[in-house]
Motif scaffolding. Structure first.
Motif, PDB file in Angstrom:
ATOM      1  N   VAL A  58      -2.166   6.639   0.121  1.00 43.30           N
ATOM      2  CA  VAL A  58      -2.401   5.391  -0.601  1.00 43.30           C
ATOM      3  C   VAL A  58      -2.314   5.617  -2.111  1.00 43.30           C
ATOM      4  N   HIS A  59      -2.850   6.725  -2.593  1.00 47.10           N
ATOM      5  CA  HIS A  59      -2.740   7.035  -4.016  1.00 47.10           C
ATOM      6  C   HIS A  59      -1.271   7.149  -4.430  1.00 47.10           C
ATOM      7  N   ALA A  60      -0.461   7.796  -3.584  1.00 44.95           N
ATOM      8  CA  ALA A  60       0.965   7.946  -3.899  1.00 44.95           C
ATOM      9  C   ALA A  60       1.666   6.592  -3.931  1.00 44.95           C
ATOM     10  N   LEU A  81       7.216   0.777  -0.144  1.00 44.58           N
ATOM     11  CA  LEU A  81       6.980   2.104  -0.705  1.00 44.58           C
ATOM     12  C   LEU A  81       6.248   3.030   0.269  1.00 44.58           C
ATOM     13  N   ILE A  82       5.721   2.480   1.360  1.00 33.08           N
ATOM     14  CA  ILE A  82       4.868   3.270   2.247  1.00 33.08           C
ATOM     15  C   ILE A  82       5.660   4.373   2.946  1.00 33.08           C
ATOM     16  N   GLN A  83       6.764   4.026   3.592  1.00 31.64           N
ATOM     17  CA  GLN A  83       7.530   5.027   4.333  1.00 31.64           C
ATOM     18  C   GLN A  83       8.083   6.114   3.415  1.00 31.64           C
ATOM     19  N   PRO A  84       8.688   5.765   2.260  1.00 28.87           N
ATOM     20  CA  PRO A  84       9.150   6.834   1.358  1.00 28.87           C
ATOM     21  C   PRO A  84       8.011   7.742   0.883  1.00 28.87           C
ATOM     22  N   HIS A 113      -1.282   0.358   4.750  1.00 22.72           N
ATOM     23  CA  HIS A 113      -0.872  -0.971   4.292  1.00 22.72           C
ATOM     24  C   HIS A 113      -2.087  -1.862   4.076  1.00 22.72           C
ATOM     25  N   ASP A 114      -3.062  -1.798   4.972  1.00 24.09           N
ATOM     26  CA  ASP A 114      -4.267  -2.626   4.831  1.00 24.09           C
ATOM     27  C   ASP A 114      -5.027  -2.277   3.552  1.00 24.09           C
ATOM     28  N   LEU A 115      -5.099  -0.988   3.227  1.00 25.41           N
ATOM     29  CA  LEU A 115      -5.803  -0.575   2.015  1.00 25.41           C
ATOM     30  C   LEU A 115      -5.064  -1.044   0.762  1.00 25.41           C
ATOM     31  N   VAL A 116      -3.741  -0.973   0.803  1.00 28.59           N
ATOM     32  CA  VAL A 116      -2.956  -1.463  -0.325  1.00 28.59           C
ATOM     33  C   VAL A 116      -3.128  -2.969  -0.468  1.00 28.59           C
ATOM     34  N   ARG A 117      -3.189  -3.675   0.644  1.00 28.49           N
ATOM     35  CA  ARG A 117      -3.387  -5.133   0.605  1.00 28.49           C
ATOM     36  C   ARG A 117      -4.716  -5.467  -0.076  1.00 28.49           C
ATOM     37  N   VAL A 118      -5.767  -4.694   0.212  1.00 31.29           N
ATOM     38  CA  VAL A 118      -7.055  -4.931  -0.435  1.00 31.29           C
ATOM     39  C   VAL A 118      -6.944  -4.692  -1.940  1.00 31.29           C
ATOM     40  N   TYR A 119      -6.153  -3.699  -2.336  1.00 29.83           N
ATOM     41  CA  TYR A 119      -5.972  -3.459  -3.773  1.00 29.83           C
ATOM     42  C   TYR A 119      -5.486  -4.726  -4.471  1.00 29.83           C
ATOM     43  N   PHE A 120      -4.546  -5.430  -3.862  1.00 27.85           N
ATOM     44  CA  PHE A 120      -4.005  -6.645  -4.483  1.00 27.85           C
ATOM     45  C   PHE A 120      -5.042  -7.760  -4.562  1.00 27.85           C
ATOM     46  N   LEU A 162      -9.758   1.938 -24.123  1.00 23.27           N
ATOM     47  CA  LEU A 162      -9.306   2.594 -22.905  1.00 23.27           C
ATOM     48  C   LEU A 162     -10.159   2.187 -21.714  1.00 23.27           C
ATOM     49  N   HIS A 163      -9.486   1.903 -20.595  1.00 19.64           N
ATOM     50  CA  HIS A 163     -10.141   1.667 -19.323  1.00 19.64           C
ATOM     51  C   HIS A 163      -9.617   2.718 -18.341  1.00 19.64           C
ATOM     52  N   VAL A 164     -10.536   3.368 -17.652  1.00 19.97           N
ATOM     53  CA  VAL A 164     -10.185   4.414 -16.694  1.00 19.97           C
ATOM     54  C   VAL A 164     -10.442   3.891 -15.286  1.00 19.97           C
ATOM     55  N   ILE A 165      -9.415   3.975 -14.428  1.00 18.62           N
ATOM     56  CA  ILE A 165      -9.505   3.430 -13.069  1.00 18.62           C
ATOM     57  C   ILE A 165      -9.301   4.542 -12.061  1.00 18.62           C
ATOM     58  N   ASP A 166     -10.169   4.586 -11.055  1.00 14.84           N
ATOM     59  CA  ASP A 166     -10.061   5.572  -9.990  1.00 14.84           C
ATOM     60  C   ASP A 166     -10.109   4.840  -8.654  1.00 14.84           C
ATOM     61  N   TYR A 167      -9.117   5.096  -7.790  1.00 12.91           N
ATOM     62  CA  TYR A 167      -9.063   4.440  -6.487  1.00 12.91           C
ATOM     63  C   TYR A 167      -9.835   5.261  -5.459  1.00 12.91           C
ATOM     64  N   LYS A 168     -10.584   4.593  -4.625  1.00 14.24           N
ATOM     65  CA  LYS A 168     -11.292   5.216  -3.516  1.00 14.24           C
ATOM     66  C   LYS A 168     -10.898   4.490  -2.231  1.00 14.24           C
ATOM     67  N   THR A 169     -10.486   5.249  -1.229  1.00 15.29           N
ATOM     68  CA  THR A 169     -10.040   4.615   0.008  1.00 15.29           C
ATOM     69  C   THR A 169     -11.153   4.484   1.036  1.00 15.29           C
ATOM     70  N   GLY A 170     -12.376   4.842   0.672  1.00 14.66           N
ATOM     71  CA  GLY A 170     -13.518   4.615   1.539  1.00 14.66           C
ATOM     72  C   GLY A 170     -14.252   3.355   1.142  1.00 14.66           C
ATOM     73  N   ARG A 171     -15.484   3.246   1.624  1.00 18.82           N
ATOM     74  CA  ARG A 171     -16.325   2.102   1.291  1.00 18.82           C
ATOM     75  C   ARG A 171     -17.131   2.386   0.020  1.00 18.82           C
ATOM     76  N   ALA A 172     -17.565   1.329  -0.628  1.00 19.35           N
ATOM     77  CA  ALA A 172     -18.430   1.489  -1.789  1.00 19.35           C
ATOM     78  C   ALA A 172     -19.724   2.162  -1.359  1.00 19.35           C
ATOM     79  N   PRO A 173     -20.262   3.043  -2.197  1.00 26.10           N
ATOM     80  CA  PRO A 173     -21.465   3.777  -1.802  1.00 26.10           C
ATOM     81  C   PRO A 173     -22.700   2.890  -1.796  1.00 26.10           C
TER      82      PRO A 173
END
Length: 285
Positions: A58-60, A81-84, A113-120, A162-173
């Motif tokens: 997902v990060h890629a 972009l997922i398959q490549p 794909h579901d995780l990317v959809r949530v990003y949007f 500056l804003h720093v963004i970090d993606y996490k593919t789990g749930r919020a703590p």
């Protein structure tokens, strides 16, 4: 205005490195010194998990998304972009092919794909261009403590903040785990403050499983207090490396640790301490 001391990994996914402390290794040592030793000094191999591989994928995908022209940064293009991205991951880490069975691959890619959809759902990537993606940042504290880390994305606002963004593919703590997340955010803020002379305006963790966002607005005085904590950790790691004394620390996190067979708390025996040890912190994130 450019951002100093921030670089992008080369084509092999590597960035210039020197022995330093990263947030992940700092957290390891805080949680369990023996875990730190086995991971950072002995470098005991750890089998990748399905969740970790999915996170890497997902990060890629999100990194590739920002390589597209802004008008094309939509879910349809992201899906393409997922398959490549999966193929590039297999080329770089062929062992991941053994983790995802052929008949499970479709479901695995659908999870990505579901995780990317949530990003949007969390932001519109067509409205801005990042300052950098997958940035390598490093700094040396006044007492000589070296720090480094990889940041998923750095944005600059129209007024230069500056804003720093970090993606996490789990749930919020939950409340019990939020301290770990805030430690990572403060670590990044400290590195950037020491690099740029001022703290970033905002740091944000985006949790893609449940669509939650954790935001932290750094305060310089708070970061200076945090700096003393990080320096003390580095000193403790330095001392442990010199003495070879990395005691286990039993906690509820042990149930998730792959090193239990080597841990005295569970009847195991660590390997002999290396006669030649790396500089504390090693070059392993």
């Amino acid at each position: 205005m450019s951002v100093p001391a921030i670089t992008t990994p080369d084509s092999e996914g590597e960035a210039p490195r020197r022995p330093a402390l990263s947030p992940s290794r700092a957290i390891d040592f805080k949680q369990c010194p023996l875990k730190y030793r086995l991971r950072a000094i002995d470098k005991i191999p750890e089998a990748p998990s399905r969740a970790a591989v999915r996170g890497t994928l997902v990060h890629a995908i999100l990194e590739a998304l920002f390589g597209l022209p802004a008008p094309e940064r939509d879910l349809d293009h992201a899906a393409g972009l997922i398959q490549p991205a999966w193929q590039r991951l297999l080329e770089r880490r062929p062992e991941t092919a053994d983790l995802i069975a052929e008949d499970e691959l479709g479901g695995f890619l659908a999870e990505a794909h579901d995780l990317v959809r949530v990003y949007f759902q969390l932001e519109d990537p067509t409205g801005f261009d990042p300052e950098s993606c997958e940035a390598f940042i490093e700094a040396e504290l006044p007492d000589g403590t070296p720090l480094r880390g990889f940041v998923d994305r750095i944005d600059r606002t129209p007024v230069g903040a500056l804003h720093v963004i970090d993606y996490k593919t789990g749930r919020a703590p939950g409340v019990d785990h939020e301290t770990r997340a805030l430690f990572q955010l403060k670590f990044y803020a400290l590195v950037l403050m020491r690099t740029l002379g001022t703290a970033p305006a905002e740091l944000r963790l985006m949790y893609l499983t449940d669509g939650q966002t954790l935001t932290y607005e750094p305060d310089a005085e708070e970061l200076l207090r945090f700096e003393r904590i990080v320096s003390a950790l580095w000193q403790a790691i330095t001392t442990a490396t010199q003495t070879g004394d990395f005691p286990p620390s039993r906690s509820w996190m042990c149930q998730y640790c792959e090193f239990k067979p080597l841990c005295p708390e569970f009847g195991g025996t660590p390997p002999p301490y290396p006669t030649v040890t790396p500089i504390p912190g090693t070059t392993d994130l």
